[in-house]
Write a protein that holds these residues in place. Structure first.
Motif, PDB file in Angstrom:
ATOM      1  N   GLY A 137      -1.191  11.253   2.662  1.00 27.17           N
ATOM      2  CA  GLY A 137       0.258  11.249   2.455  1.00 27.17           C
ATOM      3  C   GLY A 137       0.930  10.260   3.396  1.00 27.17           C
ATOM      4  N   GLU A 138       1.863   9.515   2.857  1.00 32.00           N
ATOM      5  CA  GLU A 138       2.652   8.588   3.694  1.00 32.00           C
ATOM      6  C   GLU A 138       3.264   9.335   4.877  1.00 32.00           C
ATOM      7  OE1 GLU A 138       5.568   6.330   1.535  1.00 32.00           O
ATOM      8  OE2 GLU A 138       6.682   5.800   3.360  1.00 32.00           O
ATOM      9  N   PHE A 139       3.270   8.689   6.031  1.00 33.34           N
ATOM     10  CA  PHE A 139       3.923   9.262   7.215  1.00 33.34           C
ATOM     11  C   PHE A 139       5.387   8.861   7.138  1.00 33.34           C
ATOM     12  CE2 PHE A 139       2.514  10.634  11.680  1.00 33.34           C
ATOM     13  CZ  PHE A 139       3.772  11.036  12.048  1.00 33.34           C
ATOM     14  N   HIS A 140       6.187   9.643   6.429  1.00 32.41           N
ATOM     15  CA  HIS A 140       7.586   9.286   6.215  1.00 32.41           C
ATOM     16  C   HIS A 140       8.295   9.189   7.565  1.00 32.41           C
ATOM     17  CE1 HIS A 140       7.418   9.629   1.867  1.00 32.41           C
ATOM     18  NE2 HIS A 140       6.672  10.710   2.038  1.00 32.41           N
ATOM     19  N   GLY A 141       9.084   8.149   7.711  1.00 32.97           N
ATOM     20  CA  GLY A 141       9.825   7.967   8.961  1.00 32.97           C
ATOM     21  C   GLY A 141       9.065   7.159   9.987  1.00 32.97           C
ATOM     22  N   SER A 142       7.804   6.801   9.719  1.00 35.22           N
ATOM     23  CA  SER A 142       7.053   5.979  10.666  1.00 35.22           C
ATOM     24  C   SER A 142       6.296   4.893   9.904  1.00 35.22           C
ATOM     25  CB  SER A 142       6.072   6.813  11.489  1.00 35.22           C
ATOM     26  OG  SER A 142       5.258   5.941  12.258  1.00 35.22           O
ATOM     27  N   GLU A 143       6.909   3.712   9.840  1.00 37.20           N
ATOM     28  CA  GLU A 143       6.260   2.617   9.122  1.00 37.20           C
ATOM     29  C   GLU A 143       4.940   2.232   9.781  1.00 37.20           C
ATOM     30  OE1 GLU A 143       8.861  -0.517   7.894  1.00 37.20           O
ATOM     31  OE2 GLU A 143       7.158  -1.860   7.549  1.00 37.20           O
ATOM     32  N   GLU A 144       4.927   2.281  11.101  1.00 41.91           N
ATOM     33  CA  GLU A 144       3.704   1.913  11.815  1.00 41.91           C
ATOM     34  C   GLU A 144       2.535   2.825  11.417  1.00 41.91           C
ATOM     35  OE1 GLU A 144       3.921   2.192  16.082  1.00 41.91           O
ATOM     36  OE2 GLU A 144       2.656   0.424  16.298  1.00 41.91           O
ATOM     37  N   THR A 147       1.295   2.067   7.889  1.00 49.07           N
ATOM     38  CA  THR A 147       0.755   0.752   7.505  1.00 49.07           C
ATOM     39  C   THR A 147      -0.359   0.249   8.425  1.00 49.07           C
ATOM     40  OG1 THR A 147       2.501  -0.359   8.753  1.00 49.07           O
ATOM     41  CG2 THR A 147       2.897  -0.058   6.392  1.00 49.07           C
ATOM     42  N   LYS A 148      -0.390   0.718   9.660  1.00 50.10           N
ATOM     43  CA  LYS A 148      -1.320   0.123  10.631  1.00 50.10           C
ATOM     44  C   LYS A 148      -2.388   1.091  11.130  1.00 50.10           C
ATOM     45  CE  LYS A 148       1.603  -3.569  12.440  1.00 50.10           C
ATOM     46  NZ  LYS A 148       2.861  -3.422  11.684  1.00 50.10           N
ATOM     47  N   GLY A 149      -2.458   2.253  10.533  1.00 48.14           N
ATOM     48  CA  GLY A 149      -3.416   3.250  11.006  1.00 48.14           C
ATOM     49  C   GLY A 149      -4.791   3.077  10.398  1.00 48.14           C
ATOM     50  N   ARG A 150      -5.654   4.027  10.655  1.00 50.78           N
ATOM     51  CA  ARG A 150      -7.052   3.994  10.207  1.00 50.78           C
ATOM     52  C   ARG A 150      -7.170   3.833   8.690  1.00 50.78           C
ATOM     53  NH1 ARG A 150     -12.164   6.328  12.108  1.00 50.78           N
ATOM     54  NH2 ARG A 150     -11.399   5.755  14.162  1.00 50.78           N
ATOM     55  N   LEU A 151      -6.175   4.376   7.959  1.00 49.66           N
ATOM     56  CA  LEU A 151      -6.281   4.354   6.490  1.00 49.66           C
ATOM     57  C   LEU A 151      -5.513   3.193   5.865  1.00 49.66           C
ATOM     58  CD1 LEU A 151      -5.970   8.210   5.881  1.00 49.66           C
ATOM     59  CD2 LEU A 151      -8.036   6.845   6.205  1.00 49.66           C
ATOM     60  N   GLY A 152      -4.989   2.306   6.714  1.00 45.72           N
ATOM     61  CA  GLY A 152      -4.306   1.113   6.191  1.00 45.72           C
ATOM     62  C   GLY A 152      -2.918   1.437   5.654  1.00 45.72           C
ATOM     63  N   ASP A 153      -2.557   0.744   4.570  1.00 44.06           N
ATOM     64  CA  ASP A 153      -1.215   0.928   3.999  1.00 44.06           C
ATOM     65  C   ASP A 153      -1.214   2.151   3.086  1.00 44.06           C
ATOM     66  OD1 ASP A 153       1.247   0.801   2.782  1.00 44.06           O
ATOM     67  OD2 ASP A 153       1.141  -1.354   2.364  1.00 44.06           O
ATOM     68  N   ILE A 154      -0.578   3.208   3.555  1.00 43.77           N
ATOM     69  CA  ILE A 154      -0.591   4.465   2.784  1.00 43.77           C
ATOM     70  C   ILE A 154       0.800   4.787   2.245  1.00 43.77           C
ATOM     71  CG2 ILE A 154      -2.608   5.430   3.966  1.00 43.77           C
ATOM     72  CD1 ILE A 154      -0.550   7.144   5.622  1.00 43.77           C
ATOM     73  N   ARG A 155       1.662   3.755   2.201  1.00 44.58           N
ATOM     74  CA  ARG A 155       2.998   4.000   1.661  1.00 44.58           C
ATOM     75  C   ARG A 155       2.891   4.399   0.183  1.00 44.58           C
ATOM     76  NH1 ARG A 155       5.720  -1.463   3.743  1.00 44.58           N
ATOM     77  NH2 ARG A 155       3.661  -2.119   3.042  1.00 44.58           N
ATOM     78  N   GLY A 156       3.723   5.351  -0.207  1.00 41.39           N
ATOM     79  CA  GLY A 156       3.713   5.805  -1.604  1.00 41.39           C
ATOM     80  C   GLY A 156       2.663   6.851  -1.923  1.00 41.39           C
ATOM     81  N   ARG A 157       1.891   7.252  -0.933  1.00 41.47           N
ATOM     82  CA  ARG A 157       0.888   8.284  -1.189  1.00 41.47           C
ATOM     83  C   ARG A 157       1.409   9.657  -0.780  1.00 41.47           C
ATOM     84  NH1 ARG A 157      -4.889   5.997   0.156  1.00 41.47           N
ATOM     85  NH2 ARG A 157      -5.471   7.820  -1.046  1.00 41.47           N
ATOM     86  N   PRO A 158       1.029  10.699  -1.493  1.00 37.10           N
ATOM     87  CA  PRO A 158       0.042  10.685  -2.558  1.00 37.10           C
ATOM     88  C   PRO A 158       0.567   9.936  -3.780  1.00 37.10           C
ATOM     89  CG  PRO A 158       1.046  12.865  -2.413  1.00 37.10           C
ATOM     90  CD  PRO A 158       1.555  12.060  -1.267  1.00 37.10           C
ATOM     91  N   ASN A 159      -0.277   9.048  -4.332  1.00 33.52           N
ATOM     92  CA  ASN A 159       0.123   8.300  -5.520  1.00 33.52           C
ATOM     93  C   ASN A 159      -0.439   8.990  -6.777  1.00 33.52           C
ATOM     94  OD1 ASN A 159      -2.593   7.670  -5.543  1.00 33.52           O
ATOM     95  ND2 ASN A 159      -2.289   5.667  -4.578  1.00 33.52           N
ATOM     96  N   GLN A 160      -0.240   8.368  -7.900  1.00 35.93           N
ATOM     97  CA  GLN A 160      -0.666   9.022  -9.148  1.00 35.93           C
ATOM     98  C   GLN A 160      -2.164   9.295  -9.153  1.00 35.93           C
ATOM     99  OE1 GLN A 160       1.624  10.201 -11.307  1.00 35.93           O
ATOM    100  NE2 GLN A 160      -0.166  11.303 -12.056  1.00 35.93           N
ATOM    101  N   GLN A 161      -2.928   8.344  -8.599  1.00 36.70           N
ATOM    102  CA  GLN A 161      -4.392   8.538  -8.551  1.00 36.70           C
ATOM    103  C   GLN A 161      -4.752   9.764  -7.695  1.00 36.70           C
ATOM    104  OE1 GLN A 161      -6.990   6.606 -10.114  1.00 36.70           O
ATOM    105  NE2 GLN A 161      -7.980   8.520  -9.489  1.00 36.70           N
TER     106      GLN A 161
END
Ligand SMILES: Cc1cc2nc3c(=O)[nH]c(=O)nc-3n(C[C@H](O)[C@H](O)[C@H](O)COP(=O)(O)O)c2cc1C
Length: 179
Positions: A137-144, A147-161
């Motif tokens: 799940g996206e870490f809402h409120g923390s762009e860092e 986008t920069k964590g172990r799982l890379g860019d997770i914006r928008g997750r959970p996504n449809q997949q």
């Protein structure tokens, strides 16, 4: 067959997973009840064949309101004599836990303790824990952290997949419980 889904969600990720489970259960012919933790206090878990409990990872733990709910329920069931040594499984009672997490530092290792914590609650009540489901799940409120964590860019997750994977897991579960 009836099911109860209990969840806690601050920014909507866990809620999306809970709603996906709810919809998949209903599509599978299960009578499903969906409740946030604060509305689930009076629910009798033993009235359900399937109990789902879900939470996000907050410092590798379930958030405080979820821990409080579990403590209160454990006290209630302990007083009633439901918590038995060696924990015999109650026939026909199954549980599933689900966790959302951002994993910025160590990935899924930040979520697994939450899944185990929630699973121990259901197992102590005699439920057979049939699934531990994890969704990013996206870490809402923390762009860092998003986008920069172990799982890379997770914006928008959970996504449809991610949500389709949950639906698939529900369908697999229903095959095992309904034969
Ligand atoms: C206070 C706080 C602490 C968090 N701690 C962790 C953590 O330790 N590990 C992790 O993987 N994600 C952590 N997260 C991210 C959430 O677990 C993740 O974004 C989750 O999907 C949020 O679920 P929700 O939208 O249902 O509230 C944290 C988020 C917040 C707000």
């Amino acid at each position: 067959m009836n099911a109860l889904i209990i969840y806690w969600s601050a920014t909507g990720n866990t809620k999306q997973v809970a709603e996906t489970i709810h919809n998949a259960l209903k599509s599978g012919g299960v009578n499903s009840v969906l409740k946030p933790v604060k509305e689930a206090e009076t629910e009798e878990l033993y009235e359900y064949d399937l109990v789902f409990i879900g939470a996000p990872s907050y410092m590798w733990q379930p958030p405080e309101p979820v821990q409080e709910y579990i403590k209160e329920k454990m006290n209630y069931h302990r007083e009633r004599g439901d918590i038995k040594l060696c924990t015999p499984k109650l026939p026909g009672k199954k549980g599933v836990v689900f966790v959302t997490y951002s994993g910025p530092h160590t990935g899924i290792s930040e979520a697994i303790p939450v899944g185990k914590y929630l699973g121990q609650f259901l197992e102590h009540l005699g439920f057979d824990v049939a699934g531990e489901w994890y969704a990013v799940g996206e870490f809402h409120g923390s762009e860092e952290n998003s986008t920069k964590g172990r799982l890379g860019d997770i914006r928008g997750r959970p996504n449809q997949q991610d949500l389709d994977n949950i639906t698939r897991d529900v369908n697999e579960l229903l095959k095992t419980v309904t034969g």
